[in-house]
Design a protein around this motif. Structure first.
Motif, PDB file in Angstrom:
ATOM      1  N   LEU A 124       8.832  28.651  39.766  1.00 36.48           N
ATOM      2  CA  LEU A 124       9.903  27.830  39.916  1.00 36.48           C
ATOM      3  C   LEU A 124       9.725  27.060  41.064  1.00 36.48           C
ATOM      4  CD1 LEU A 124      13.467  29.042  39.657  1.00 36.48           C
ATOM      5  CD2 LEU A 124      12.759  27.684  41.485  1.00 36.48           C
ATOM      6  N   SER A 125       9.658  25.566  40.982  1.00 41.99           N
ATOM      7  CA  SER A 125       9.620  24.616  42.165  1.00 41.99           C
ATOM      8  C   SER A 125      10.720  23.868  42.153  1.00 41.99           C
ATOM      9  CB  SER A 125       8.424  24.118  42.145  1.00 41.99           C
ATOM     10  OG  SER A 125       7.211  24.801  42.015  1.00 41.99           O
ATOM     11  N   LEU A 126      11.549  24.054  43.465  1.00 38.93           N
ATOM     12  CA  LEU A 126      12.605  23.037  43.667  1.00 38.93           C
ATOM     13  C   LEU A 126      12.503  22.265  44.937  1.00 38.93           C
ATOM     14  CD1 LEU A 126      15.673  25.416  42.442  1.00 38.93           C
ATOM     15  CD2 LEU A 126      14.757  23.325  41.273  1.00 38.93           C
ATOM     16  N   THR A 127      13.008  21.008  44.976  1.00 38.74           N
ATOM     17  CA  THR A 127      13.192  20.232  46.363  1.00 38.74           C
ATOM     18  C   THR A 127      14.552  20.072  46.616  1.00 38.74           C
ATOM     19  OG1 THR A 127      10.971  19.416  45.918  1.00 38.74           O
ATOM     20  CG2 THR A 127      12.400  18.150  47.323  1.00 38.74           C
ATOM     21  N   CYS A 128      14.706  20.035  48.164  1.00 38.48           N
ATOM     22  CA  CYS A 128      16.075  19.682  48.486  1.00 38.48           C
ATOM     23  C   CYS A 128      15.807  18.446  49.334  1.00 38.48           C
ATOM     24  CB  CYS A 128      16.899  20.650  49.296  1.00 38.48           C
ATOM     25  SG  CYS A 128      18.371  20.392  49.863  1.00 38.48           S
ATOM     26  N   THR A 129      16.573  17.346  49.468  1.00 39.79           N
ATOM     27  CA  THR A 129      16.337  16.070  49.855  1.00 39.79           C
ATOM     28  C   THR A 129      17.737  16.088  50.646  1.00 39.79           C
ATOM     29  OG1 THR A 129      15.117  14.953  48.356  1.00 39.79           O
ATOM     30  CG2 THR A 129      15.999  13.714  49.807  1.00 39.79           C
ATOM     31  N   VAL A 130      17.427  15.729  51.879  1.00 37.33           N
ATOM     32  CA  VAL A 130      18.473  15.776  53.261  1.00 37.33           C
ATOM     33  C   VAL A 130      18.630  14.476  53.705  1.00 37.33           C
ATOM     34  CG1 VAL A 130      19.110  16.813  55.381  1.00 37.33           C
ATOM     35  CG2 VAL A 130      17.819  18.185  53.776  1.00 37.33           C
ATOM     36  N   SER A 131      19.832  14.019  53.773  1.00 38.98           N
ATOM     37  CA  SER A 131      20.326  12.647  54.219  1.00 38.98           C
ATOM     38  C   SER A 131      21.447  12.947  55.432  1.00 38.98           C
ATOM     39  CB  SER A 131      20.658  11.786  53.362  1.00 38.98           C
ATOM     40  OG  SER A 131      21.769  12.222  52.604  1.00 38.98           O
ATOM     41  N   GLY A 132      21.472  12.133  56.264  1.00 41.77           N
ATOM     42  CA  GLY A 132      22.578  12.010  57.206  1.00 41.77           C
ATOM     43  C   GLY A 132      22.246  13.246  58.193  1.00 41.77           C
ATOM     44  N   GLY A 133      21.049  13.702  58.322  1.00 38.11           N
ATOM     45  CA  GLY A 133      20.731  14.648  59.450  1.00 38.11           C
ATOM     46  C   GLY A 133      19.448  14.853  59.671  1.00 38.11           C
ATOM     47  N   SER A 134      18.886  15.289  60.696  1.00 38.69           N
ATOM     48  CA  SER A 134      17.570  15.504  60.915  1.00 38.69           C
ATOM     49  C   SER A 134      17.020  16.606  60.560  1.00 38.69           C
ATOM     50  CB  SER A 134      17.178  15.572  62.491  1.00 38.69           C
ATOM     51  OG  SER A 134      15.864  15.747  62.697  1.00 38.69           O
ATOM     52  N   ILE A 135      15.934  16.717  59.587  1.00 38.49           N
ATOM     53  CA  ILE A 135      15.654  18.005  58.914  1.00 38.49           C
ATOM     54  C   ILE A 135      14.743  19.032  60.178  1.00 38.49           C
ATOM     55  CG2 ILE A 135      13.235  16.929  58.095  1.00 38.49           C
ATOM     56  CD1 ILE A 135      13.745  18.874  55.537  1.00 38.49           C
ATOM     57  N   SER A 136      14.216  18.070  61.100  1.00 39.66           N
ATOM     58  CA  SER A 136      13.335  18.749  62.136  1.00 39.66           C
ATOM     59  C   SER A 136      14.289  19.497  63.377  1.00 39.66           C
ATOM     60  CB  SER A 136      12.237  17.955  62.534  1.00 39.66           C
ATOM     61  OG  SER A 136      13.090  16.640  63.274  1.00 39.66           O
ATOM     62  N   ASP A 137      15.588  18.906  63.323  1.00 44.76           N
ATOM     63  CA  ASP A 137      16.685  19.542  64.362  1.00 44.76           C
ATOM     64  C   ASP A 137      17.458  20.733  63.675  1.00 44.76           C
ATOM     65  OD1 ASP A 137      17.013  16.476  65.987  1.00 44.76           O
ATOM     66  OD2 ASP A 137      15.279  17.906  66.109  1.00 44.76           O
ATOM     67  N   ASN A 138      17.300  21.127  62.392  1.00 41.03           N
ATOM     68  CA  ASN A 138      18.083  22.042  61.850  1.00 41.03           C
ATOM     69  C   ASN A 138      17.346  23.109  61.148  1.00 41.03           C
ATOM     70  OD1 ASN A 138      21.046  21.024  62.194  1.00 41.03           O
ATOM     71  ND2 ASN A 138      19.860  19.102  61.543  1.00 41.03           N
ATOM     72  N   TYR A 139      18.180  24.031  60.660  1.00 39.82           N
ATOM     73  CA  TYR A 139      17.616  25.222  59.904  1.00 39.82           C
ATOM     74  C   TYR A 139      18.295  24.816  58.468  1.00 39.82           C
ATOM     75  CZ  TYR A 139      17.197  27.409  64.404  1.00 39.82           C
ATOM     76  OH  TYR A 139      16.917  27.897  65.937  1.00 39.82           O
ATOM     77  N   TRP A 140      17.426  25.387  57.475  1.00 42.28           N
ATOM     78  CA  TRP A 140      17.534  25.143  56.035  1.00 42.28           C
ATOM     79  C   TRP A 140      17.409  26.534  55.108  1.00 42.28           C
ATOM     80  CZ3 TRP A 140      20.108  20.408  56.104  1.00 42.28           C
ATOM     81  CH2 TRP A 140      19.700  19.632  57.095  1.00 42.28           C
TER      82      TRP A 140
ATOM     83  N   SER B  23      11.118  25.491  63.807  1.00 46.13           N
ATOM     84  CA  SER B  23       9.639  25.838  64.139  1.00 46.13           C
ATOM     85  C   SER B  23       8.622  25.775  63.128  1.00 46.13           C
ATOM     86  CB  SER B  23       9.673  27.158  64.917  1.00 46.13           C
ATOM     87  OG  SER B  23      10.348  28.303  64.040  1.00 46.13           O
ATOM     88  N   GLY B  24       9.373  26.144  61.793  1.00 41.92           N
ATOM     89  CA  GLY B  24       8.385  26.246  60.778  1.00 41.92           C
ATOM     90  C   GLY B  24       8.556  27.931  60.259  1.00 41.92           C
ATOM     91  N   ASN B  25       9.163  28.612  60.914  1.00 38.64           N
ATOM     92  CA  ASN B  25       9.361  30.080  60.721  1.00 38.64           C
ATOM     93  C   ASN B  25      10.143  30.097  59.624  1.00 38.64           C
ATOM     94  OD1 ASN B  25       7.457  30.947  62.798  1.00 38.64           O
ATOM     95  ND2 ASN B  25       8.970  31.225  64.115  1.00 38.64           N
ATOM     96  N   THR B  26       9.829  31.120  58.841  1.00 38.88           N
ATOM     97  CA  THR B  26      10.580  31.454  57.614  1.00 38.88           C
ATOM     98  C   THR B  26      10.899  33.100  57.412  1.00 38.88           C
ATOM     99  OG1 THR B  26       8.611  31.725  56.315  1.00 38.88           O
ATOM    100  CG2 THR B  26       9.585  29.494  56.211  1.00 38.88           C
ATOM    101  N   TYR B  27      12.154  33.018  56.937  1.00 48.48           N
ATOM    102  CA  TYR B  27      12.783  34.325  56.908  1.00 48.48           C
ATOM    103  C   TYR B  27      13.345  34.480  55.253  1.00 48.48           C
ATOM    104  CZ  TYR B  27      12.081  34.497  61.663  1.00 48.48           C
ATOM    105  OH  TYR B  27      11.799  34.521  63.153  1.00 48.48           O
ATOM    106  N   TYR B  28      12.911  35.642  54.562  1.00 46.58           N
ATOM    107  CA  TYR B  28      13.262  35.703  53.227  1.00 46.58           C
ATOM    108  C   TYR B  28      14.221  37.003  52.957  1.00 46.58           C
ATOM    109  CZ  TYR B  28       9.365  32.385  52.829  1.00 46.58           C
ATOM    110  OH  TYR B  28       8.644  31.145  53.109  1.00 46.58           O
ATOM    111  N   ASN B  29      14.944  36.946  51.891  1.00 37.97           N
ATOM    112  CA  ASN B  29      15.556  38.050  51.368  1.00 37.97           C
ATOM    113  C   ASN B  29      14.509  39.114  51.163  1.00 37.97           C
ATOM    114  OD1 ASN B  29      16.718  40.075  49.594  1.00 37.97           O
ATOM    115  ND2 ASN B  29      18.530  38.716  49.301  1.00 37.97           N
ATOM    116  N   PRO B  30      14.375  40.391  51.639  1.00 39.84           N
ATOM    117  CA  PRO B  30      13.355  41.266  51.334  1.00 39.84           C
ATOM    118  C   PRO B  30      13.147  41.743  49.902  1.00 39.84           C
ATOM    119  CG  PRO B  30      14.699  42.196  53.163  1.00 39.84           C
ATOM    120  CD  PRO B  30      15.442  40.987  52.650  1.00 39.84           C
ATOM    121  N   SER B  31      14.370  41.310  48.950  1.00 45.73           N
ATOM    122  CA  SER B  31      14.238  41.495  47.684  1.00 45.73           C
ATOM    123  C   SER B  31      13.560  40.747  46.796  1.00 45.73           C
ATOM    124  CB  SER B  31      15.346  41.818  46.979  1.00 45.73           C
ATOM    125  OG  SER B  31      16.234  40.556  46.910  1.00 45.73           O
TER     126      SER B  31
END
Lengths: 110, 121
Positions: B18-34, B54-62
């Motif tokens: 499954l591959s999805l993309t989220c496009t962000v407008s109205g805010g800086s993607i590099s200054d926020n967390y998603w 920072s590019g670091n990612t955190y995932y639901n352990p499940s």
């Protein structure tokens, strides 16, 4: 089975004050803050309360949140028909290292 | 005003990705967390994971063994990949902006409208 426990349903008459509870444990609500979301039918969730009792500027002051120990509550005063929605509590769980949600409470205005 | 829009296939076959993309407008993607959050039909919300600036990612352990979240700052997009899907992964997938990480319980203040992904052969 959700980590945070909410009643599946709640109801009230227009103008009434309604509360929705959210019960957790020492690894989530007991250690960290609680957030609440409102999901109107067929729409994305909307942030209602963050950090236990803080309201985003666009949220009416009829909505309020509180926390005590390992439980939290959302109160809606002056219930309106447009408040009919699903309400979810959420918190960070230090033991699971995960954001956890309650199972949701469906609010009906009678 | 930050706006988010999910896009991607609405139908995925079992065992595929499954591959999805989220496009962000109205805010800086590099200054926020998603973040990505999902909701099976008629059920509650489940946090999938988030990506920090920072590019670091955190995932639901499940879901950790099957999930990858990445960002493309040049396109103001972040993405979700979920491998080896089953019918249990059928859900509406939401992207959202995250606030409060490391300080208080993370919360999601802006959400996309959501996109339904059905896993079926």
């Amino acid at each position: 089975q959700s980590v945070l426990t909410q009643p599946p349903s709640a109801s009230g008459t227009p103008g009434q004050r309604v509360t929705i509870s959210c019960s957790g444990s020492s690894s989530n609500i007991g250690r960290d803050t609680v957030n609440w979301y409102q999901q109107l039918p067929g729409t994305a969730p909307k942030l209602l309360i963050y950090s236990n009792d803080q309201r985003p500027s666009e949220v009416p002051d009829r909505f309020s949140g509180s926390k005590s120990g390992t439980s939290a509550s959302l109160a809606i005063s002056g219930l309106q028909s447009e408040d009919e929605a699903d309400y979810y509590c959420a918190a960070w769980d230090d033991r699971l290292n995960s954001v956890v949600f309650g199972g949701g409470t469906k609010l009906t205005a009678l | 005003q930050v706006q988010l829009q999910e896009s991607g296939p609405g139908l995925v076959k079992p065992s595929e990705t499954l591959s999805l993309t989220c496009t962000v407008s109205g805010g800086s993607i590099s200054d926020n967390y998603w973040s990505w959050i999902r909701q099976p039909p008629g059920k509650g919300l489940e946090w999938i994971g988030y990506i920090l600036n920072s590019g670091n990612t955190y995932y639901n352990p499940s879901l950790k063994s099957r999930v990858t979240i990445s960002a493309d700052t040049s396109k103001s997009q972040f993405s979700l990949k979920l491998i080896s899907v089953t019918t249990a992964d059928t859900a509406v997938y939401f992207c959202a902006r995250v606030r409060g990480v490391w300080i208080i319980s993370p919360y999601f203040d802006y959400w996309g409208q959501g996109t339904l992904v059905t896993v079926s052969s």
